[in-house]
Design an enzyme around this catalytic site. Structure first.
Site, PDB file in Angstrom:
ATOM      1  N   ARG A  70      11.616  -6.593   5.327  1.00 41.50           N
ATOM      2  CA  ARG A  70      11.398  -5.152   5.187  1.00 41.50           C
ATOM      3  C   ARG A  70      12.206  -4.392   6.240  1.00 41.50           C
ATOM      4  O   ARG A  70      12.349  -4.817   7.377  1.00 41.50           O
ATOM      5  CB  ARG A  70       9.901  -4.860   5.373  1.00 41.50           C
TER       6      ARG A  70
ATOM      7  N   ARG B 249      11.347  -2.591  12.038  1.00 36.19           N
ATOM      8  CA  ARG B 249      10.332  -2.042  12.935  1.00 36.19           C
ATOM      9  C   ARG B 249      10.089  -2.975  14.113  1.00 36.19           C
ATOM     10  O   ARG B 249      10.207  -4.184  13.994  1.00 36.19           O
ATOM     11  CB  ARG B 249       9.014  -1.849  12.179  1.00 36.19           C
TER      12      ARG B 249
ATOM     13  N   ARG C 112      -9.451   0.750   8.695  1.00 36.58           N
ATOM     14  CA  ARG C 112      -8.953  -0.587   8.989  1.00 36.58           C
ATOM     15  C   ARG C 112      -9.962  -1.428   9.764  1.00 36.58           C
ATOM     16  O   ARG C 112      -9.671  -2.584  10.067  1.00 36.58           O
ATOM     17  CB  ARG C 112      -7.703  -0.442   9.836  1.00 36.58           C
TER      18      ARG C 112
ATOM     19  N   ARG D 108      -0.297  -9.312  13.437  1.00 34.78           N
ATOM     20  CA  ARG D 108      -0.837  -8.298  12.524  1.00 34.78           C
ATOM     21  C   ARG D 108      -1.642  -8.942  11.402  1.00 34.78           C
ATOM     22  O   ARG D 108      -2.664  -8.411  10.988  1.00 34.78           O
ATOM     23  CB  ARG D 108       0.293  -7.447  11.936  1.00 34.78           C
TER      24      ARG D 108
ATOM     25  N   LYS E  94       0.830  -1.219   0.000  1.00 31.30           N
ATOM     26  CA  LYS E  94       0.000   0.000   0.000  1.00 31.30           C
ATOM     27  C   LYS E  94       0.861   1.264   0.000  1.00 31.30           C
ATOM     28  O   LYS E  94       0.610   2.197  -0.749  1.00 31.30           O
ATOM     29  CB  LYS E  94      -0.930   0.039   1.230  1.00 31.30           C
TER      30      LYS E  94
HETATM   31  P1  ADP Z   1       1.194  -2.256   7.988  1.00 31.47           P
HETATM   32  O1  ADP Z   1       0.172  -1.895   6.942  1.00 31.47           O
HETATM   33  O2  ADP Z   1       2.495  -2.609   7.411  1.00 31.47           O
HETATM   34  O3  ADP Z   1       0.692  -3.225   9.008  1.00 31.47           O
HETATM   35  P2  ADP Z   1       1.021   0.391   9.169  1.00 31.47           P
HETATM   36  O4  ADP Z   1       2.221   1.247   9.086  1.00 31.47           O
HETATM   37  O5  ADP Z   1      -0.139   0.736   8.296  1.00 31.47           O
HETATM   38  O6  ADP Z   1       1.546  -1.069   8.907  1.00 31.47           O
HETATM   39  O7  ADP Z   1       0.497   0.335  10.674  1.00 31.47           O
HETATM   40  C1  ADP Z   1       1.310   0.013  11.755  1.00 31.47           C
HETATM   41  C2  ADP Z   1       0.492  -0.066  13.035  1.00 31.47           C
HETATM   42  O8  ADP Z   1      -0.137   1.201  13.293  1.00 31.47           O
HETATM   43  C3  ADP Z   1      -0.659  -1.058  13.008  1.00 31.47           C
HETATM   44  O9  ADP Z   1      -0.239  -2.354  13.333  1.00 31.47           O
HETATM   45  C4  ADP Z   1      -1.596  -0.457  14.061  1.00 31.47           C
HETATM   46  O10 ADP Z   1      -1.138  -0.721  15.363  1.00 31.47           O
HETATM   47  C5  ADP Z   1      -1.443   1.024  13.839  1.00 31.47           C
HETATM   48  N1  ADP Z   1      -2.434   1.564  12.865  1.00 31.47           N
HETATM   49  C6  ADP Z   1      -2.155   2.140  11.657  1.00 31.47           C
HETATM   50  N2  ADP Z   1      -3.291   2.515  11.028  1.00 31.47           N
HETATM   51  C7  ADP Z   1      -4.316   2.183  11.857  1.00 31.47           C
HETATM   52  C8  ADP Z   1      -5.745   2.304  11.778  1.00 31.47           C
HETATM   53  N3  ADP Z   1      -6.347   2.847  10.710  1.00 31.47           N
HETATM   54  N4  ADP Z   1      -6.476   1.841  12.812  1.00 31.47           N
HETATM   55  C9  ADP Z   1      -5.893   1.290  13.893  1.00 31.47           C
HETATM   56  N5  ADP Z   1      -4.564   1.131  14.039  1.00 31.47           N
HETATM   57  C10 ADP Z   1      -3.779   1.579  13.031  1.00 31.47           C
END
Ligand code: ADP
Ligand code: ZN
Length: 215
Positions: free
Chosen positions: A127, A162, A88, A173, A13
């Site tokens: 990553r 990370r 999400r 996740r 994404k």
């Molecule tokens: P990825 O898509 O690689 O899992 P992100 O960078 O989008 O990672 O998100 C990392 C973390 O940030 C998630 O695991 C969650 O804890 C939090 N997070 C990000 N966006 C949201 C969201 N829209 N709602 C709830 N938690 C979020």
């Protein structure tokens, strides 16, 4: 363009969003980047989000909606936006719908980037991310390493794994994705906004999105 990017962690994404910003100046809005930046500077938001993020849990919907309500009304969003990592959960998608109605914005589509699970797992474990909260460039130790090991090409800060990219946090996740986020595919299908792109290269995803937007 005004798009939602859906897909599992590691689907690409962020990479796709960055490429799309170059087409027409739409801004990438990544809730993950915003939250990691907040954790790094130690703001109130960061303090509240940190413990959830470390273990791969979602941050509560109210915190996310607070961020997005402000962010989507900033002037740079007039040119268009690419939502990366938001919504999400179904409650976030419902709240977003109400918010967009209120501020008078129509979405073009929600793009579901569909990538096989073995590719996802491989990508997440290899990553690496720039530790500078304002940069957060993404690398891959196998396919796209920084020129100098462990140093960001763009800003010179250390490139790290990370905290939520340990094997345990990754599998959590992915479970969270299947349980809480995958239902958004049906949500946006009902809204007649969904397109699904099955592709492992971000260029192929970009091509499919461009074709759809031109229709
Ligand atoms: P990825 O898509 O690689 O899992 P992100 O960078 O989008 O990672 O998100 C990392 C973390 O940030 C998630 O695991 C969650 O804890 C939090 N997070 C990000 N966006 C949201 C969201 N829209 N709602 C709830 N938690 C979020
Ligand atoms: Zn950097």
């Amino acid at each position: 363009m005004k798009l939602i990017l859906l897909g599992a962690p590691g689907a690409g994404k962020g990479t796709v969003a960055k490429l799309l910003t170059e087409i027409d100046g739409s801004v990438q809005i990544s809730t993950g980047d915003i939250l990691r930046g907040a954790v790094q500077v130690g703001s109130e938001l960061g303090k509240q989000a940190d413990a959830f993020m470390k273990v791969g849990d979602l941050v509560p919907d109210e915190l996310i909606m607070g961020i997005m309500e402000t962010r989507l009304q900033e002037p740079d969003c007039d040119k268009g936006f690419l939502l990366d990592g938001f919504p999400r959960t179904i409650p976030q998608a419902e709240a977003l719908k109400v918010l967009l109605d209120k501020i008078g914005i129509d979405l073009d589509m929600a793009v579901n980037i569909d990538v096989p699970r073995d590719v996802i797992l491989d990508r997440l474990t290899t990553r690496r991310t720039c530790s500078n909260g304002d940069c957060q460039a993404i690398y891959n130790v196998k396919s796209n390493p920084p020129r100098q090991e462990g140093v960001c090409d763009k800003c010179g800060s250390p490139v790290i794994q990370r905290e939520d990219e340990t094997a345990e946090a990754i599998s959590h996740r992915l479970e969270t994705y299947n349980e809480k986020t995958a239902p958004l595919i049906g949500f946006y299908e009902k809204e007649a906004l969904l397109i699904t792109v099955t592709a492992t290269s971000s260029d192929a995803v970009i091509t499919a999105i461009k074709e759809k937007l031109e229709q």
